[in-house]
Scaffold this motif. Structure first.
Motif, PDB file in Angstrom:
ATOM      1  N   ARG A 162       0.853  -1.184   0.000  1.00 21.83           N
ATOM      2  CA  ARG A 162       0.000   0.000   0.000  1.00 21.83           C
ATOM      3  C   ARG A 162       0.898   1.246   0.000  1.00 21.83           C
ATOM      4  NH1 ARG A 162      -2.660  -3.601  -1.188  1.00 21.83           N
ATOM      5  NH2 ARG A 162      -4.579  -4.391  -0.204  1.00 21.83           N
ATOM      6  N   PRO A 163       1.330   1.686  -1.178  1.00 22.77           N
ATOM      7  CA  PRO A 163       2.201   2.866  -1.235  1.00 22.77           C
ATOM      8  C   PRO A 163       1.496   4.096  -0.683  1.00 22.77           C
ATOM      9  CG  PRO A 163       2.214   1.673  -3.326  1.00 22.77           C
ATOM     10  CD  PRO A 163       1.080   1.114  -2.513  1.00 22.77           C
ATOM     11  N   GLU A 164       2.214   4.832   0.148  1.00 15.82           N
ATOM     12  CA  GLU A 164       1.677   6.071   0.716  1.00 15.82           C
ATOM     13  C   GLU A 164       2.846   6.895   1.204  1.00 15.82           C
ATOM     14  OE1 GLU A 164      -1.062   7.689   4.453  1.00 15.82           O
ATOM     15  OE2 GLU A 164      -0.866   5.546   4.074  1.00 15.82           O
ATOM     16  N   GLY A 165       2.964   8.142   0.738  1.00 19.40           N
ATOM     17  CA  GLY A 165       4.061   8.989   1.176  1.00 19.40           C
ATOM     18  C   GLY A 165       5.399   8.330   0.904  1.00 19.40           C
ATOM     19  N   THR A 216       5.288  -1.664   2.818  1.00 17.30           N
ATOM     20  CA  THR A 216       4.232  -1.044   3.607  1.00 17.30           C
ATOM     21  C   THR A 216       2.904  -1.706   3.268  1.00 17.30           C
ATOM     22  OG1 THR A 216       5.428   1.051   3.521  1.00 17.30           O
ATOM     23  CG2 THR A 216       3.126   1.125   4.219  1.00 17.30           C
ATOM     24  N   ALA A 217       2.226  -2.233   4.288  1.00 16.65           N
ATOM     25  CA  ALA A 217       0.908  -2.845   4.131  1.00 16.65           C
ATOM     26  C   ALA A 217      -0.162  -1.892   4.669  1.00 16.65           C
ATOM     27  CB  ALA A 217       0.876  -4.189   4.859  1.00 16.65           C
ATOM     28  N   ASP A 218      -1.375  -2.404   4.841  1.00 21.72           N
ATOM     29  CA  ASP A 218      -2.483  -1.551   5.300  1.00 21.72           C
ATOM     30  C   ASP A 218      -2.217  -0.923   6.661  1.00 21.72           C
ATOM     31  OD1 ASP A 218      -4.387  -1.648   3.207  1.00 21.72           O
ATOM     32  OD2 ASP A 218      -4.945  -3.676   3.795  1.00 21.72           O
ATOM     33  N   GLY A 275       4.103   4.918   8.512  1.00 19.98           N
ATOM     34  CA  GLY A 275       3.648   6.294   8.493  1.00 19.98           C
ATOM     35  C   GLY A 275       3.845   6.874   7.107  1.00 19.98           C
ATOM     36  N   SER A 276       3.433   8.095   6.940  1.00 15.86           N
ATOM     37  CA  SER A 276       3.644   8.753   5.651  1.00 15.86           C
ATOM     38  C   SER A 276       5.108   9.165   5.481  1.00 15.86           C
ATOM     39  CB  SER A 276       2.735   9.972   5.517  1.00 15.86           C
ATOM     40  OG  SER A 276       3.004  10.915   6.552  1.00 15.86           O
ATOM     41  N   ILE A 277       5.861   9.177   6.600  1.00 16.48           N
ATOM     42  CA  ILE A 277       7.285   9.486   6.576  1.00 16.48           C
ATOM     43  C   ILE A 277       8.030   8.461   7.430  1.00 16.48           C
ATOM     44  CG2 ILE A 277       6.980  11.968   6.179  1.00 16.48           C
ATOM     45  CD1 ILE A 277       7.520  12.388   9.184  1.00 16.48           C
ATOM     46  N   GLY A 335       8.015  12.489  -6.117  1.00 16.91           N
ATOM     47  CA  GLY A 335       7.199  13.608  -5.672  1.00 16.91           C
ATOM     48  C   GLY A 335       7.991  14.769  -5.128  1.00 16.91           C
ATOM     49  N   ARG A 336       9.309  14.595  -4.984  1.00 20.32           N
ATOM     50  CA  ARG A 336      10.161  15.655  -4.461  1.00 20.32           C
ATOM     51  C   ARG A 336      11.259  16.043  -5.442  1.00 20.32           C
ATOM     52  NH1 ARG A 336      10.766  13.361   1.777  1.00 20.32           N
ATOM     53  NH2 ARG A 336       8.576  13.689   2.342  1.00 20.32           N
TER      54      ARG A 336
END
Length: 349
Positions: free
Chosen positions: A87-90, A109-111, A139-141, A331-332
């Protein structure tokens, strides 16, 4: 470079805290300049980890697509799998990869958490999935994410504190740590606390590398002031969030080198040809850090500054060269034609 050298000189004048810690010195030769890089693979999407198979091909993870790629030395790229449950996030997603024979280890990264899983590689198929570690804070970071096998045959994993700073000092949390485990995910024999935790007090470690004498080094993101290179000792506390950079506090181990966050934001780390090679994201350069045989650390030299943008993955190939991955689509960064890419670098020209 003047700012870096000023920091290093100040460090050289003071003894490092912690038994066995190596003091940086300008006496270590800088080493030769690397050769001219060449593109190995282009048009990738945030390549995060690189690990080589026994036959010479590499496995490459893409953080945001959850794809596991197989890349030949000639640069042919094919997708092996899209990893289920990612689950990609941040800053999270499909991150570390490590190889031991036909066993493939992935950090993702999972749920609800970050996890370490193991597969068998049969030809171009992943089989026999086994969950080894779950419950690593996400976390997102600051998700950590690096996997690497040490010379002791154990699997090491880096985790972040996800922005929840106190986790780094809590030995019963898997956040903000370096973990050490068997191939089955059990605490490795001799771990200092009888758990997976090998060292603690980390903010967000994303690079691991061993020198020929078996010393373990780790690159670590700082917050606002200092990024770090640390010499890792079992059971040691590296100070975050009480200390960023040098603290000269007997409770904590000082870093062997620090950088300003504008010049580093370090991620991948590898050893080749007498130096550590550290990828810089915000710093957009490859740092060459000479090492002496006794572990003394020399003056870092910046290579390829601003030439390839954000650099994240660094791995030594079976032939002793380096593969370096860019991270300009995260994204950066500012993607360039052909990004993201993997480049090959010969450590000495």
């Amino acid at each position: 470079m003047t700012k870096i050298w000023t920091i290093m000189l100040a460090m050289t004048l003071a003894a490092c805290s912690g038994a066995g810690e190596v003091a940086p010195t300008a006496a270590v030769p800088a080493g030769g300049a690397p050769g001219e890089p060449r593109d190995v693979a282009t048009d990738l999407a945030v390549p995060w980890g690189i690990a080589f198979l026994p036959g010479g091909d590499a496995l490459v993870t893409e953080r945001d697509t959850a794809r596991l790629l197989r890349v030949t030395p000639a640069g042919q790229v094919r997708r092996l799998a899209t990893i289920e449950g990612v689950r990609p996030e941040g800053e999270g997603g499909l991150m570390g990869v490590a190889v031991k024979g036909d066993q493939i280890f992935l950090y993702y990264t999972a749920d609800q958490d970050n996890r370490i899983v193991r597969y068998r590689l049969a030809g171009d198929r992943l089989t026999d999935q086994r969950l080894l570690v779950q419950g690593i804070p996400k976390g997102s970071i600051h998700n950590g994410g690096r996997l690497a096998f040490g010379p002791d045959g154990n699997l090491y994993a880096t985790t972040g504190e996800t922005g929840d700073r106190p986790l780094a000092q809590q030995r019963d949390s898997l956040g903000g740590k370096i973990l050490r485990m068997t191939v089955d995910g059990a605490p490795a024999p001799g771990n200092p606390f009888g758990t997976l935790v090998y060292s603690y007090g980390h903010r967000n470690v994303q690079g691991l590398a061993w020198d020929p004498s078996g010393r373990l080094y780790a690159s670590e993101f700082g917050a606002d002031t200092y990024d770090e290179l640390n010499l890792i000792k079992p059971g040691a506390n590296y100070g975050w969030p009480e200390v960023e950079g040098r603290g000269d506090d007997p409770r904590f181990v000082n870093p062997v080198l620090t950088w300003s966050t504008a010049e580093a934001s370090p991620s991948g780390l590898a050893y080749a040809d007498g130096s550590l090679w550290m990828a810089a994201l915000r710093g957009q350069r490859l740092w060459q850090i000479p090492l002496a045989q006794d572990g003394a650390v020399g003056r870092p030299v910046a290579r390829f500054t601003d030439r390839y943008g954000r650099l994240r993955a660094v791995t030594t190939t079976p032939a002793g060269t380096l593969w370096v991955g860019t991270s300009n689509k995260d994204g950066r960064g500012s993607p360039r034609p052909g990004d993201d890419r993997i480049i090959a670098v010969t450590p000495s020209s």
